[in-house]
Design an enzyme around this catalytic site. Structure first.
Site, PDB file in Angstrom:
ATOM      1  N   THR A   1       0.839  -1.195   0.000  1.00  0.00           N
ATOM      2  CA  THR A   1       0.000   0.000   0.000  1.00  0.00           C
ATOM      3  C   THR A   1       0.875   1.247   0.000  1.00  0.00           C
ATOM      4  O   THR A   1       0.494   2.282  -0.534  1.00  0.00           O
ATOM      5  CB  THR A   1      -0.911  -0.001   1.248  1.00  0.00           C
ATOM      6  OG1 THR A   1      -1.624  -1.235   1.263  1.00  0.00           O
ATOM      7  CG2 THR A   1      -1.888   1.154   1.231  1.00  0.00           C
TER       8      THR A   1
ATOM      9  N   TYR B   1       7.136 -11.468   3.725  1.00  0.00           N
ATOM     10  CA  TYR B   1       5.963 -10.859   3.094  1.00  0.00           C
ATOM     11  C   TYR B   1       5.525 -11.759   1.945  1.00  0.00           C
ATOM     12  O   TYR B   1       6.108 -11.721   0.867  1.00  0.00           O
ATOM     13  CB  TYR B   1       6.378  -9.485   2.589  1.00  0.00           C
ATOM     14  CG  TYR B   1       5.284  -8.489   2.267  1.00  0.00           C
ATOM     15  CD1 TYR B   1       3.938  -8.815   2.309  1.00  0.00           C
ATOM     16  CD2 TYR B   1       5.619  -7.182   1.925  1.00  0.00           C
ATOM     17  CE1 TYR B   1       2.969  -7.878   2.017  1.00  0.00           C
ATOM     18  CE2 TYR B   1       4.664  -6.230   1.635  1.00  0.00           C
ATOM     19  CZ  TYR B   1       3.338  -6.588   1.677  1.00  0.00           C
ATOM     20  OH  TYR B   1       2.393  -5.650   1.376  1.00  0.00           O
TER      21      TYR B   1
ATOM     22  N   LYS C   1       3.729 -12.664   6.946  1.00  0.00           N
ATOM     23  CA  LYS C   1       2.520 -11.962   6.516  1.00  0.00           C
ATOM     24  C   LYS C   1       1.920 -12.814   5.417  1.00  0.00           C
ATOM     25  O   LYS C   1       2.419 -12.833   4.292  1.00  0.00           O
ATOM     26  CB  LYS C   1       2.914 -10.574   6.003  1.00  0.00           C
ATOM     27  CG  LYS C   1       1.760  -9.717   5.510  1.00  0.00           C
ATOM     28  CD  LYS C   1       2.320  -8.409   4.941  1.00  0.00           C
ATOM     29  CE  LYS C   1       1.246  -7.388   4.580  1.00  0.00           C
ATOM     30  NZ  LYS C   1       0.260  -7.855   3.617  1.00  0.00           N
TER      31      LYS C   1
END
Lengths: 302, 302
Positions: B50, B137, B165
């Protein structure tokens, strides 16, 4: 096979950008260019996918562009300017033009998936600032963006769009011919088409592509030039026969990806050091390399 | 819901990195951090997906890391260090640590598709140089690399691996619970799991994830904190009810992608200028924005 007056025709060699731990292996890079100049390829594209464009920073890419033009022996050099952000693409375009590139190659790199309007906007922003031709680089395997023919047609109307590097053609000649004809019908006649995916290149050239954007030619130019010259002369049989002779090589490219195989060939031929790929990329495993050595010997690649 | 002592638990907010034509909109960026500090999120991750990490150069990313730590009001800051090349990742890790990051977040960005060994090698190279925890990630939608559980287990044995994540969990609680249990069984108990994909967060937290890596929390923290606090307190009904209330928002995220929707919300709320995304990314169309405005009002997002 028709082709326009365009730096992107008919055989464009895509060399590696050899690296060392510290940076670019300039000696090896220059050596590759000397080979390509001697083999009289029609153009050389630095910093394509095979040249690993996203792994280098702006300074390195400017240096590569300068070395490329300097060592191409007068052969037109196309420089890849792909980057995630439009602002950086514009800077890379400026650097490439300043280095003397005859054209630039632009893939729509994506991270957050791009819409068609965003990709059109990218080409619009870049061509507005450009004074050399641009090759649209349609390479969904690395950019993860899939062009529609409609988008190709919209982009092709922009100034300075010279050529489209299409990812491949259908494997059967009839289907390949229909595909090329369909694409040509929506494009201005000034825009040439270059086939990629080396195993499909002979079919692409025979069925109407103007150019072959060749991974193989960047490291082992002779067989690629032979296929291209045969296709240019209308000698489809010879082009096809040479491509069929190379089938064991095409099988390796398909199995391991062209970058890993071609960089292993370059290592085996002593053209680059080992490892030559930027980490996190590794070369092939020793078993896989042994297969490459076998194919290099069997096909007398040099 | 269990969670370890780890900067990545239990609610990590992923703010935008607002841009202007010239660079980073520092005023807006700092404003977002002030909001997150006031909402008392548990950690803040700068330069996640993001935060558009691949669109910024090294200097910009170092600046973002410094501003983030400075304006987080003492809340732990995790900094994204994803980059195509290992050499650059190491430099970004150094910059993040120097800025005072409590942890770093590393996605395996890919261009030429990466093998499992190459991705393991990336984490091995980076953790060897690291003195803060690392969050793996796993975000195949942007990196285009798909982890296997076996690879997660191999990487989790490396030093400094604190958390993973994960991209999401199955939508039904039973399947989500089974998925989390299966993953936990192959990982060291010190490694926490953070769910992404906001519409699945309540389910993920209720069924055993330690944390929520939240796009929504980066811009509109209150509802995200409410869901997390309810799940932490074992109040599954309240967590689920709040998530169900937000369904019109989840529908927008699913339809247009979380980045475009959240950046439009930030624009509508006056938290960032317009446009705020780096080109070639565009914001939503005016029709799509109207839908966002309607949902912001209906759900009283602020």
């Amino acid at each position: 096979m028709a082709h326009g007056r365009n730096p992107c025709s008919p055989d464009s060699a895509f060399p590696l950008t050899p690296t060392t731990d510290d940076g670019i292996d300039e000696k090896a890079f220059v050596g590759l260019f000397d080979r390509l100049a001697a083999a009289e390829v029609d153009s050389i594209t630095a910093l394509g996918s095979t040249g690993c464009y996203p792994y280098f920073d702006r300074d390195e890419r400017a240096r590569v562009a300068r070395l490329a033009v300097e060592h191409a022996g007068g052969i037109p050099v196309i420089v890849g300017i792909g980057c995630m952000r439009t602002r950086e693409v514009l800077r890379l375009a400026e650097d490439a033009q300043r280095a003397g590139a005859s054209a630039v190659l632009l893939p729509p790199m994506s991270f957050h998936p791009l819409t068609a309007d965003e990709v059109f906007g990218l080409y619009e922003d870049v061509t507005a600032e450009l004074s050399v031709p641009l090759v649209v680089y349609d390479n969904p395997g690395t950019t993860r963006f899939t062009f529609t023919d409609e988008l190709h047609a919209r982009i092709a109307e922009l100034p300075n769009i010279a050529s489209i590097k299409i990812p491949g053609v259908p494997a059967t000649p009839d289907e390949a011919e229909a595909r090329i004809a369909h694409l040509r019908a929506v494009l201005p006649s000034s825009v040439t088409l270059g086939v990629s995916v080396d195993p499909l290149a002979a079919t692409g050239l025979i069925t109407g592509c103007d150019a072959w954007n060749s991974v193989l030619a960047g490291t082992v130019p002779e067989p690629a030039v032979a296929i291209t010259r045969a296709a240019q002369a209308g000698d489809s049989a010879s082009a096809t026969a040479e491509s069929e002779r190379l089938q064991p090589l095409w099988d390796l490219l398909t199995r391991h990806g062209s970058l890993r195989v071609v960089s292993a060939i370059a290592e085996v031929l002593g053209l680059v050091g080992h490892p030559t790929l930027p980490r996190p990329l590794h070369g092939l495993s020793s078993d896989e390399r042994a297969d490459v050595v076998e194919v290099v010997e069997r096909l007398a690649l040099h």
